[in-house]
Design a protein around this motif. Structure first.
Motif, PDB file in Angstrom:
ATOM      1  N   GLY B  46      35.774   5.085  67.412  1.00  0.00           N
ATOM      2  CA  GLY B  46      36.512   5.324  68.653  1.00  0.00           C
ATOM      3  C   GLY B  46      37.982   4.974  68.490  1.00  0.00           C
ATOM      4  O   GLY B  46      38.876   5.744  68.890  1.00  0.00           O
ATOM      5  N   ALA B  47      38.252   3.841  67.853  1.00  0.00           N
ATOM      6  CA  ALA B  47      39.630   3.390  67.666  1.00  0.00           C
ATOM      7  C   ALA B  47      40.396   4.367  66.765  1.00  0.00           C
ATOM      8  O   ALA B  47      41.537   4.761  67.058  1.00  0.00           O
ATOM      9  CB  ALA B  47      39.625   1.986  67.062  1.00  0.00           C
ATOM     10  N   TYR B  48      39.773   4.769  65.659  1.00  0.00           N
ATOM     11  CA  TYR B  48      40.465   5.645  64.702  1.00  0.00           C
ATOM     12  C   TYR B  48      40.628   7.070  65.243  1.00  0.00           C
ATOM     13  O   TYR B  48      41.673   7.698  65.028  1.00  0.00           O
ATOM     14  CB  TYR B  48      39.724   5.660  63.350  1.00  0.00           C
ATOM     15  CG  TYR B  48      40.193   4.541  62.448  1.00  0.00           C
ATOM     16  CD1 TYR B  48      39.625   3.271  62.527  1.00  0.00           C
ATOM     17  CD2 TYR B  48      41.244   4.743  61.556  1.00  0.00           C
ATOM     18  CE1 TYR B  48      40.069   2.242  61.721  1.00  0.00           C
ATOM     19  CE2 TYR B  48      41.696   3.719  60.735  1.00  0.00           C
ATOM     20  CZ  TYR B  48      41.104   2.469  60.814  1.00  0.00           C
ATOM     21  OH  TYR B  48      41.565   1.452  60.031  1.00  0.00           O
ATOM     22  N   VAL B  49      39.598   7.581  65.901  1.00  0.00           N
ATOM     23  CA  VAL B  49      39.720   8.931  66.469  1.00  0.00           C
ATOM     24  C   VAL B  49      40.800   8.927  67.554  1.00  0.00           C
ATOM     25  O   VAL B  49      41.611   9.860  67.652  1.00  0.00           O
ATOM     26  CB  VAL B  49      38.355   9.425  67.028  1.00  0.00           C
ATOM     27  CG1 VAL B  49      38.532  10.689  67.872  1.00  0.00           C
ATOM     28  CG2 VAL B  49      37.389   9.705  65.886  1.00  0.00           C
ATOM     29  N   GLY B 209      36.463   1.255  71.703  1.00  0.00           N
ATOM     30  CA  GLY B 209      37.343   1.286  70.525  1.00  0.00           C
ATOM     31  C   GLY B 209      38.681   1.920  70.857  1.00  0.00           C
ATOM     32  O   GLY B 209      39.739   1.455  70.420  1.00  0.00           O
ATOM     33  N   ALA B 210      38.622   3.002  71.662  1.00  0.00           N
ATOM     34  CA  ALA B 210      39.864   3.695  72.049  1.00  0.00           C
ATOM     35  C   ALA B 210      40.764   2.783  72.887  1.00  0.00           C
ATOM     36  O   ALA B 210      41.974   2.765  72.721  1.00  0.00           O
ATOM     37  CB  ALA B 210      39.522   4.956  72.833  1.00  0.00           C
ATOM     38  N   LEU B 211      40.151   2.014  73.784  1.00  0.00           N
ATOM     39  CA  LEU B 211      40.948   1.080  74.606  1.00  0.00           C
ATOM     40  C   LEU B 211      41.484  -0.069  73.756  1.00  0.00           C
ATOM     41  O   LEU B 211      42.574  -0.596  74.001  1.00  0.00           O
ATOM     42  CB  LEU B 211      40.083   0.504  75.739  1.00  0.00           C
ATOM     43  CG  LEU B 211      39.676   1.453  76.862  1.00  0.00           C
ATOM     44  CD1 LEU B 211      38.762   0.739  77.845  1.00  0.00           C
ATOM     45  CD2 LEU B 211      40.904   1.983  77.597  1.00  0.00           C
ATOM     46  N   PHE B 212      40.686  -0.448  72.747  1.00  0.00           N
ATOM     47  CA  PHE B 212      41.071  -1.582  71.896  1.00  0.00           C
ATOM     48  C   PHE B 212      42.315  -1.279  71.057  1.00  0.00           C
ATOM     49  O   PHE B 212      43.173  -2.148  70.870  1.00  0.00           O
ATOM     50  CB  PHE B 212      39.884  -1.942  70.983  1.00  0.00           C
ATOM     51  CG  PHE B 212      40.248  -2.768  69.793  1.00  0.00           C
ATOM     52  CD1 PHE B 212      40.481  -4.134  69.917  1.00  0.00           C
ATOM     53  CD2 PHE B 212      40.366  -2.182  68.530  1.00  0.00           C
ATOM     54  CE1 PHE B 212      40.823  -4.900  68.810  1.00  0.00           C
ATOM     55  CE2 PHE B 212      40.715  -2.934  67.424  1.00  0.00           C
ATOM     56  CZ  PHE B 212      40.944  -4.302  67.559  1.00  0.00           C
ATOM     57  N   ALA B 213      42.377  -0.025  70.535  1.00  0.00           N
ATOM     58  CA  ALA B 213      43.444   0.287  69.580  1.00  0.00           C
ATOM     59  C   ALA B 213      44.847  -0.041  70.134  1.00  0.00           C
ATOM     60  O   ALA B 213      45.605  -0.788  69.493  1.00  0.00           O
ATOM     61  CB  ALA B 213      43.336   1.754  69.138  1.00  0.00           C
ATOM     62  N   SER B 216      45.282  -3.945  70.644  1.00  0.00           N
ATOM     63  CA  SER B 216      45.509  -4.726  69.437  1.00  0.00           C
ATOM     64  C   SER B 216      46.826  -4.313  68.755  1.00  0.00           C
ATOM     65  O   SER B 216      47.441  -5.105  68.064  1.00  0.00           O
ATOM     66  CB  SER B 216      44.322  -4.516  68.504  1.00  0.00           C
ATOM     67  OG  SER B 216      44.674  -4.644  67.188  1.00  0.00           O
ATOM     68  N   THR B 217      47.202  -3.045  68.921  1.00  0.00           N
ATOM     69  CA  THR B 217      48.370  -2.374  68.311  1.00  0.00           C
ATOM     70  C   THR B 217      48.230  -2.149  66.800  1.00  0.00           C
ATOM     71  O   THR B 217      49.054  -1.443  66.214  1.00  0.00           O
ATOM     72  CB  THR B 217      49.724  -3.082  68.603  1.00  0.00           C
ATOM     73  OG1 THR B 217      49.730  -4.350  67.988  1.00  0.00           O
ATOM     74  CG2 THR B 217      49.988  -3.177  70.090  1.00  0.00           C
ATOM     75  N   THR B 218      47.233  -2.763  66.157  1.00  0.00           N
ATOM     76  CA  THR B 218      46.932  -2.372  64.768  1.00  0.00           C
ATOM     77  C   THR B 218      45.415  -2.258  64.632  1.00  0.00           C
ATOM     78  O   THR B 218      44.672  -3.018  65.263  1.00  0.00           O
ATOM     79  CB  THR B 218      47.405  -3.409  63.719  1.00  0.00           C
ATOM     80  OG1 THR B 218      46.858  -4.674  64.067  1.00  0.00           O
ATOM     81  CG2 THR B 218      48.895  -3.488  63.608  1.00  0.00           C
TER      82      THR B 218
END
Lengths: 233, 291
Positions: B46-49, B209-213, B216-218
């Protein structure tokens, strides 16, 4: 025509063969008791019919169609209601939700059936919005039996409805089942001989996974030797 | 005092992410009896996409990037259940090995596709700032993005609770958590619900994951690990299979970590694990099971 016909059924759980040759025929409109000692295979028989236990050989036909190997939900939808030994009531749901969840269709007929169940078991009507976890053992059994009725099944399989209940509740349950038997075909697994006598007309005895005897309840009532030999009464 | 409030606020925003992970993990565990060690990898995808879409496909379109990440989680969850998990229901040993294997493979895939290095993710401009609230005891800084994450977490919790308590699908899931066999005996195809819950669980993890990215900013290929661990702890605290328990457990964890981080920062990661062990020993049904 037989509603349910079972021929030389062998079923197993893991490495253990539990049923080793069960045969019986149930006619439409009958109420039949499955009797036997603890561990004889009575519960496994009902679970095998429902597709919850795997079959090795033999046949089960319902309305002349084989139901061996069918998924449990499909067997249920053919018109078989099931009340398991531990009631199978959903504690986190209210009585209303337990009944509504069981309905296959949302129409006037099922609403009428729910009303019929509530008339049959007034205790359920009083506690209609309560969570099932707050119910007594007797009320849970009523809910389990009532829930199996909401789709007007052709056949109802009931596993030891008297288990763990007080004598007065057993009496009430037996009368309710007698009432249900006027409209539906019932297969009743029961250890309580008195209850089986009230509700059913015919019986099969299962011993060590095999049907060893069958006949009329009124004959069995008078045959003390048979009762002693197979039921330990 | 101001520092405590900031720590609590930041902790609760991360608690919202724990909740997105834990709620689905808990329902999957309760309904299907599957301990899903691959849940963290769905969060990672989710974060990477999200970053890939946000940077390259639809630049700076935050909403579309979130939707794509959520869909990716849904699709991967669907594939996991249909292709792998559905073959090993009831076999806990095989489930653990398969979900661990999937976790490793899909984490390595992230490394292969997007590289092993940390990637920077920007916050959407409208949520990038912070408000400074002046009090007698000091200034409390409220990050707008963190506030957004908390609000989203609350909205998902309310919607999820509504879905589970007011709809027939929710009723079936609640019943299935207790006794999936009996649900089948009532004429309901519970396997369809297994697939649905697993895929929606993947979507929630991907959404988290999308909200986390941007929070966290990295992001790195290891980003999912800590959240998976925390989600498991929340499931134990909240009670396996309990949606509301997951919400309360996430809040409890967030506050606990914030307070421990302020008083004894060295044990802020150890304390939740120790708490999980204590709950498993003394109250294995969780602290909020029947809610």
């Amino acid at each position: 025509m037989s509603l349910l016909k079972v021929n030389d059924l062998v079923s197993y759980i893991g490495l253990f063969t539990i049923l080793q040759g069960v045969s019986m025929e149930i006619q439409q409109g009958e109420a039949v008791a499955i009797l036997g000692r603890n561990g004889a295979g009575k519960t496994t028989f009902l679970r095998t019919v429902m597709g919850l236990v795997k079959t090795r050989s033999g046949s089960i036909t319902f309305n002349d169609a084989s139901i061996i190997g069918k998924a449990t939900h499909k067997i249920s939808k053919l018109g078989i209601g099931y009340c398991p030994e531990d009631y199978g009531v959903f504690d986190l749901l209210t009585i209303e939700e337990n009944l509504v969840l069981a309905t296959h269709k949302k129409n006037a007929a099922t609403r009428d059936r729910i009303a019929y169940v509530l008339d049959l078991f007034p205790d359920l009507k009083l506690a209609y919005k309560r969570h099932a976890r707050t119910l007594s053992g007797g009320q849970r059994q009523m809910l389990s039996v009532g829930r199996s009725l909401v789709n007007s099944p052709a056949l109802i399989l009931i596993d030891e409805p008297s288990k763990g209940l007080a004598p007065v509740v057993i009496e009430k349950m037996a009368l309710a089942l007698k009432e249900i038997a006027k409209q539906s075909t019932i297969v009743l697994v029961e250890q309580n001989f008195h209850m089986a006598l009230i509700v059913t007309d015919r019986y099969y005895i299962i011993d060590e996974g095999r049907t060893v005897h069958g006949g009329l309840m009124k004959d069995l009532e008078n045959d003390k030797e048979l009762q002693q030999r197979h039921l330990g009464l | 005092m101001a520092n405590i409030l900031i720590l609590l606020f930041n902790g609760i925003s991360e608690g919202a992410l724990y909740f997105l992970m834990a709620a689905s993990l808990s329902v999957i565990l309760g309904l299907m009896g599957v301990v899903n060690f691959a849940h963290g990898t769905l969060f990672l995808w989710g974060a990477y996409v999200f970053r890939w879409v946000y940077v390259y496909i639809f630049p700076n379109n935050f909403i579309l990037a979130i939707i794509c990440a959520t869909l990716a989680g849904f699709l991967i969850g669907l594939i996991f259940e249909k292709v792998f998990i559905s073959r090993v229901y009831g076999n806990i040993g095989a489930q653990i090995m398969i979900t661990l294997g999937l976790s490793i493979v899909f984490t390595e895939l992230v490394r292969v596709i997007w590289g092993p290095s940390a990637l920077v993710v920007g916050r959407p401009p409208m949520l990038a700032g912070a408000s400074h609230l002046e009090f007698d005891f000091g200034t409390v800084i409220i990050s707008h993005y963190r506030l957004f994450v908390i609000i989203v977490g609350v909205v998902v919790a309310v919607l999820g609770h509504f879905l589970l308590t007011r709809t027939r699908v929710g009723m079936t899931i609640r019943a299935g958590v207790q006794n999936s066999e009996m649900v089948g005996a009532l004429g309901i195809n519970i396997n369809r619900y297994f697939t649905l819950v697993f895929a929606v669980g993947g979507a929630l993890a991907g959404f988290g994951g999308a909200l986390f990215a941007p929070l966290s900013t990295t992001i790195t290929p290891l980003s999912g690990n800590q959240f998976q661990l925390m989600a498991f702890i929340v499931v134990v605290i909240g009670g396996m299979g309990s949606f509301v328990g997951s919400a309360l457990g996430s809040l409890f964890m967030a506050v606990m970590i914030a307070l421990i981080g302020w008083t004894i920062p060295d044990i802020s990661l150890v304390a939740p694990v120790a708490l999980m062990a204590l709950i498993l020993i003394f109250k294995p049904q969780g602290l909020f099971k029947w809610r």
